[in-house]
Scaffold this active site. Sequence first.
Site, PDB file in Angstrom:
ATOM      1  N   VAL A 184      26.125  24.533  17.455  1.00 39.06           N
ATOM      2  CA  VAL A 184      26.108  23.564  18.562  1.00 39.06           C
ATOM      3  C   VAL A 184      26.999  24.003  19.725  1.00 39.06           C
ATOM      4  O   VAL A 184      27.073  23.309  20.729  1.00 39.06           O
ATOM      5  CB  VAL A 184      26.521  22.142  18.105  1.00 39.06           C
ATOM      6  CG1 VAL A 184      25.530  21.576  17.130  1.00 39.06           C
ATOM      7  CG2 VAL A 184      27.922  22.133  17.539  1.00 39.06           C
TER       8      VAL A 184
ATOM      9  N   THR B 111      32.279  27.462  19.444  1.00 41.87           N
ATOM     10  CA  THR B 111      33.100  28.600  19.867  1.00 41.87           C
ATOM     11  C   THR B 111      33.249  28.652  21.383  1.00 41.87           C
ATOM     12  O   THR B 111      34.324  28.946  21.906  1.00 41.87           O
ATOM     13  CB  THR B 111      32.511  29.917  19.333  1.00 41.87           C
ATOM     14  OG1 THR B 111      32.418  29.833  17.897  1.00 41.87           O
ATOM     15  CG2 THR B 111      33.380  31.102  19.699  1.00 41.87           C
TER      16      THR B 111
ATOM     17  N   LYS C 130      40.768  29.914  14.027  1.00 49.16           N
ATOM     18  CA  LYS C 130      39.637  29.552  13.166  1.00 49.16           C
ATOM     19  C   LYS C 130      40.055  29.894  11.738  1.00 49.16           C
ATOM     20  O   LYS C 130      40.001  31.056  11.340  1.00 49.16           O
ATOM     21  CB  LYS C 130      38.364  30.287  13.560  1.00 49.16           C
ATOM     22  CG  LYS C 130      37.198  29.914  12.639  1.00 49.16           C
ATOM     23  CD  LYS C 130      35.866  29.980  13.322  1.00 49.16           C
ATOM     24  CE  LYS C 130      34.770  29.443  12.403  1.00 49.16           C
ATOM     25  NZ  LYS C 130      33.499  29.288  13.074  1.00 49.16           N
TER      26      LYS C 130
ATOM     27  N   ASP D 282      34.102  34.655  15.027  1.00 46.80           N
ATOM     28  CA  ASP D 282      34.326  33.838  16.222  1.00 46.80           C
ATOM     29  C   ASP D 282      35.660  34.183  16.871  1.00 46.80           C
ATOM     30  O   ASP D 282      35.804  34.078  18.100  1.00 46.80           O
ATOM     31  CB  ASP D 282      34.269  32.354  15.856  1.00 46.80           C
ATOM     32  CG  ASP D 282      32.872  31.932  15.433  1.00 46.80           C
ATOM     33  OD1 ASP D 282      31.898  32.487  15.965  1.00 46.80           O
ATOM     34  OD2 ASP D 282      32.747  31.054  14.553  1.00 46.80           O
TER      35      ASP D 282
ATOM     36  N   GLU E 260      39.242  25.672  15.510  1.00 43.95           N
ATOM     37  CA  GLU E 260      37.785  25.595  15.375  1.00 43.95           C
ATOM     38  C   GLU E 260      37.403  25.573  13.897  1.00 43.95           C
ATOM     39  O   GLU E 260      37.755  26.476  13.133  1.00 43.95           O
ATOM     40  CB  GLU E 260      37.094  26.776  16.056  1.00 43.95           C
ATOM     41  CG  GLU E 260      35.577  26.695  15.937  1.00 43.95           C
ATOM     42  CD  GLU E 260      34.843  27.881  16.537  1.00 43.95           C
ATOM     43  OE1 GLU E 260      33.622  27.980  16.309  1.00 43.95           O
ATOM     44  OE2 GLU E 260      35.486  28.711  17.219  1.00 43.95           O
ATOM     45  N   THR E 261      36.677  24.554  13.490  1.00 45.12           N
ATOM     46  CA  THR E 261      36.260  24.457  12.091  1.00 45.12           C
ATOM     47  C   THR E 261      35.001  25.296  11.843  1.00 45.12           C
ATOM     48  O   THR E 261      34.352  25.767  12.774  1.00 45.12           O
ATOM     49  CB  THR E 261      35.967  23.000  11.704  1.00 45.12           C
ATOM     50  OG1 THR E 261      34.882  22.506  12.506  1.00 45.12           O
ATOM     51  CG2 THR E 261      37.187  22.119  11.916  1.00 45.12           C
ATOM     52  N   ALA E 262      34.676  25.441  10.572  1.00 38.93           N
ATOM     53  CA  ALA E 262      33.470  26.173  10.165  1.00 38.93           C
ATOM     54  C   ALA E 262      32.375  25.160   9.847  1.00 38.93           C
ATOM     55  O   ALA E 262      32.458  24.440   8.861  1.00 38.93           O
ATOM     56  CB  ALA E 262      33.758  27.035   8.942  1.00 38.93           C
ATOM     57  N   GLY E 263      31.359  25.075  10.715  1.00 37.37           N
ATOM     58  CA  GLY E 263      30.262  24.140  10.456  1.00 37.37           C
ATOM     59  C   GLY E 263      30.614  22.702  10.789  1.00 37.37           C
ATOM     60  O   GLY E 263      31.552  22.415  11.530  1.00 37.37           O
TER      61      GLY E 263
END
Length: 216
Positions: A17, A20, A36, A47, A103-106
């Site tokens: 979405v 990043t 991240k 990322d 920044e999260t993963a998913g």
Amino acid sequence: MSTFSKRIIICGTDTDVGKTIVSSFLVQGLKGIYWKPIQSGTEEGTDTKTVCNLLSLEPNSYLPERYKFKAPVSPHWAAEQESAFIEPSNLKLPDLDELIIIETAGGLMVPLNRDWLQIDQLKAWGAPIILVARTGLGTLNHTLLSLEALKHRNLEVLGIVLNGPPHKDNPKTLEQFGDTKILASLPIFDEVNAKVLSQEWHKQQLDQKLKRYIQN
């Protein structure tokens, strides 16, 4: 401002979405440090490298991942394929005075292991969240469900950043039913670079919306 308050988590309503790009947008605009903690799909790059290259970050402007896995799948499964395990106690927030953009993963409900969802980690961190969502069809359901999950756990939501072509109704509908605000709406850029993001930052007037996070 306390160290704890100088953390912002970037989480998405779904994969791909634009987390990043939004993270880069905020790292540059707020002069923050990028982090991240978990990266899967390293065969396609990371990322962290994307953000570093995009913004030409110095080594002290980003933090290394705590976990990196090759398979481009959910973190829990990517870890299992490498006989690894994501341990929540290894994801503690760094003890730094600077603002950190995480920044999260998913998405919110992605498992980090078989007993721990990403949203559980957000609760453990307790830091305010910016939700990244698409502008178009499907975003109302995905975004409102995500907001409901966050608010059910009493997590602070600073607002939404939308990615994609302008939509005449979705932004105001999300603000109405989500009881939140649209912080910014980013277009599909022909080319993304630091200059373009800087111009967009001033255009969107994020300085005013997030002024308590701007470094003195």
